[in-house]
Design an enzyme around this catalytic site. Structure first.
Site, mmCIF file in Angstrom:
data_model
loop_
_atom_site.group_PDB
_atom_site.id
_atom_site.type_symbol
_atom_site.label_atom_id
_atom_site.label_comp_id
_atom_site.label_asym_id
_atom_site.label_seq_id
_atom_site.Cartn_x
_atom_site.Cartn_y
_atom_site.Cartn_z
ATOM 1 N N CYS A 117 0.833 -1.194 0.000
ATOM 2 C CA CYS A 117 0.000 0.000 0.000
ATOM 3 C C CYS A 117 0.869 1.246 0.000
ATOM 4 O O CYS A 117 1.776 1.374 0.826
ATOM 5 C CB CYS A 117 -0.905 0.008 1.235
ATOM 6 S SG CYS A 117 -1.886 1.518 1.411
ATOM 7 N N CYS A 141 -0.831 6.938 6.420
ATOM 8 C CA CYS A 141 -1.848 6.191 7.158
ATOM 9 C C CYS A 141 -1.208 5.372 8.278
ATOM 10 O O CYS A 141 -0.194 4.705 8.072
ATOM 11 C CB CYS A 141 -2.613 5.278 6.206
ATOM 12 S SG CYS A 141 -3.817 4.215 7.040
ATOM 13 N N GLN A 143 -16.677 -10.088 14.364
ATOM 14 C CA GLN A 143 -15.270 -10.167 14.003
ATOM 15 C C GLN A 143 -15.048 -9.646 12.582
ATOM 16 O O GLN A 143 -15.846 -9.910 11.678
ATOM 17 C CB GLN A 143 -14.774 -11.610 14.098
ATOM 18 C CG GLN A 143 -14.714 -12.146 15.511
ATOM 19 C CD GLN A 143 -13.601 -11.534 16.328
ATOM 20 O OE1 GLN A 143 -12.689 -10.894 15.799
ATOM 21 N NE2 GLN A 143 -13.658 -11.718 17.643
ATOM 22 N N GLU A 166 -23.844 -9.768 28.483
ATOM 23 C CA GLU A 166 -23.391 -8.741 27.549
ATOM 24 C C GLU A 166 -23.961 -7.389 27.965
ATOM 25 O O GLU A 166 -25.115 -7.298 28.393
ATOM 26 C CB GLU A 166 -23.839 -9.083 26.125
ATOM 27 C CG GLU A 166 -23.596 -8.004 25.081
ATOM 28 C CD GLU A 166 -22.142 -7.593 24.958
ATOM 29 O OE1 GLU A 166 -21.874 -6.381 24.858
ATOM 30 O OE2 GLU A 166 -21.268 -8.494 24.966
ATOM 31 N N ASP A 197 -14.331 -13.454 27.077
ATOM 32 C CA ASP A 197 -13.951 -12.747 25.852
ATOM 33 C C ASP A 197 -14.094 -11.243 26.068
ATOM 34 O O ASP A 197 -14.961 -10.601 25.480
ATOM 35 C CB ASP A 197 -14.823 -13.226 24.691
ATOM 36 C CG ASP A 197 -14.429 -12.617 23.356
ATOM 37 O OD1 ASP A 197 -13.328 -12.042 23.263
ATOM 38 O OD2 ASP A 197 -15.232 -12.701 22.410
ATOM 39 N N CYS A 257 -7.811 -9.997 22.697
ATOM 40 C CA CYS A 257 -7.342 -9.230 21.546
ATOM 41 C C CYS A 257 -6.189 -8.304 21.916
ATOM 42 O O CYS A 257 -5.688 -7.585 21.057
ATOM 43 C CB CYS A 257 -8.484 -8.431 20.924
ATOM 44 S SG CYS A 257 -9.268 -7.262 22.059
#
Length: 417
Positions: free
Chosen positions: A77, A85, A239, A292, A337, A364
């Site tokens: 890129c 970026c 995701q 949640e 999670d 993550c």
């Protein structure tokens, strides 16, 4: 750097680059000064331009490579360069070497923050696995920021400055073809969000002052995962890699090995991806509780899991729900999670006290994961298995699935031996 003084912003310094560090950097040292250098690889000799000066460290971009590492490649890129970026951290790194880079970061965080020894990490076999599809064209959800002239683009690294682009190379092909960038103007929007779902839907939404306005595409998008079709609003969490959902579910199920009749928790459960998979394993005689906080996630879970009567859905922050006893043990298996900030000490203590035979922790952020692993370890738990997945090629991000077992647990995951 002269006269014993530290560097100034925009100053250029010749550096020999050392090990990788979290955040897409490598570490270099000159005269006791620590540099975190982007756009470099370990072992390279570079000229770096200082971008930020802090009391304990300096940030810099490698603007000239004097001695290149074997794993250096030309970024695919044209915007993945210093001063442009900031979305992709590793486009200058060969794809296989990106996996090694991320595994190195995971090991460092688990050692420094998680308290694991080198022998323990060797036994876990820390590595990061690639997903199918290659390093480009995978991102199914892209948020563009709109500048003062109404142009949509992406942000510079650690900046609010918008870089106008022609297209994002890691975006899904259907997103790259949308009439969102270039000459198109968005005078009444702060951001533009685009989605290309695994079910074939493509949407564009404009965002202004926290409110969203549909521009094109359906009000709900279809996703395919765990043998089911899901419907959810484009703004709901899902995701971003098309192969991520099934990949993570397979890893969680392999580690937990849920059994018919067992009780399971899906904490930070979103639209119910893991809850649906757990329900299929525990069967009609088992129970699954999903917790949640996000309203969109709760609504999506209730809509998509209505055919699974063994699933209970609790709306609320996980820490609050557990502290108030809105869900209580005993429980057999837990999927944890959390968001990027991690579960935190209170949730770790609560989960460790449930009597669960196993916890699958989906993370993550390696740093937050490592801190929570240490928290479990202080309560006598151990990490018995770990898998890493490259859900975000070309970026510094990595997803982890770790199996945590309680003291004196006889349980062994099928992939633990």
């Amino acid at each position: 750097m002269t006269g014993g003084q530290g560097p100034a912003e925009a100053e250029r310094v010749e550096l020999t680059v050392g090990a990788v560090a979290p955040g897409g950097h490598c570490v270099a040292r000159v005269g006791g000064q620590v540099f975190f250098v982007r756009h470099a690889l370990p072992g390279e000799r570079v000229v770096a331009e200082v971008t930020e000066v802090h009391r304990r460290f300096v940030r810099a971009d490698a603007v000239t490579v004097l001695d290149a590492a074997p794993d250096r490649v030309d970024p695919p890129c044209p915007y993945a360069k210093p001063g442009r970026c900031g979305g992709c951290d590793l486009q200058h790194v060969a794809p296989k070497a990106q996996l090694t880079w991320k595994a190195g970061v995971v090991r460092e965080q688990l050692t420094r923050l998680g308290g694991l020894t080198g022998a323990e990490l060797d036994a876990l076999g820390v590595q990061v696995e690639a997903l199918p599809g290659g390093p480009l064209g995978w991102r199914s959800r892209v948020r563009y920021t709109v500048d003062g002239a109404g142009r949509a683009g992406l942000l510079k690294h650690r900046s609010y400055e918008v870089v106008p682009i022609d297209r994002c190379r890691i975006a899904h092909p259907a997103i790259q073809q949308l009439p969102v960038l270039g000459p198109v103007r968005w005078p009444d929007a702060h951001a533009v969000e685009s989605v290309a779902s695994t079910g074939g839907d493509v949407t564009v939404t404009a965002v202004a002052d926290g409110a969203t306005r549909p521009v094109s595409g359906p009000e709900q998008v279809r996703e395919q995962a765990v043998g089911r079709q899901w419907k959810l609003p484009p703004s709901a969490f899902w995701q971003v890699h098309p192969a991520a959902a099934d990949t993570l579910v397979d890893a969680v199920l392999a580690q937990l090995d849920p059994r018919p009749g067992e009780t399971a928790w899906d904490l930070y459960g979103g639209a119910g991806l893991f809850a649906a998979a757990l329900a299929g394993r525990v069967g009609a005689t088992g129970r699954v509780t999903l917790v949640e906080a996000a309203g969109a996630g709760v609504a999506a879970a209730r809509d998509n899991l209505r055919d699974l009567p063994q699933v209970d859905i609790v709306a609320g922050r996980v820490a609050t729900v557990l502290a108030r006893g809105q869900v209580t043990g005993p429980v057999d298996v837990v999927v944890l999670d959390p968001p990027r900030s991690g579960a935190g000490a209170a949730v770790v203590r609560a989960v460790a006290g449930t009597g669960a035979r196993a916890v699958a922790y989906v993370a993550c952020d390696p740093a937050a994961f490592a801190r929570d692993v240490r928290g479990f370890a202080e309560l006598g738990w151990r990490m018995a298995a770990l898998r890493g997945f490259d859900l975000f090629p070309m970026t510094r991000h990595v997803e982890l699935v770790g199996l945590l077992l309680p003291p004196a647990s006889p349980h062994r995951a099928r992939n633990e031996a």
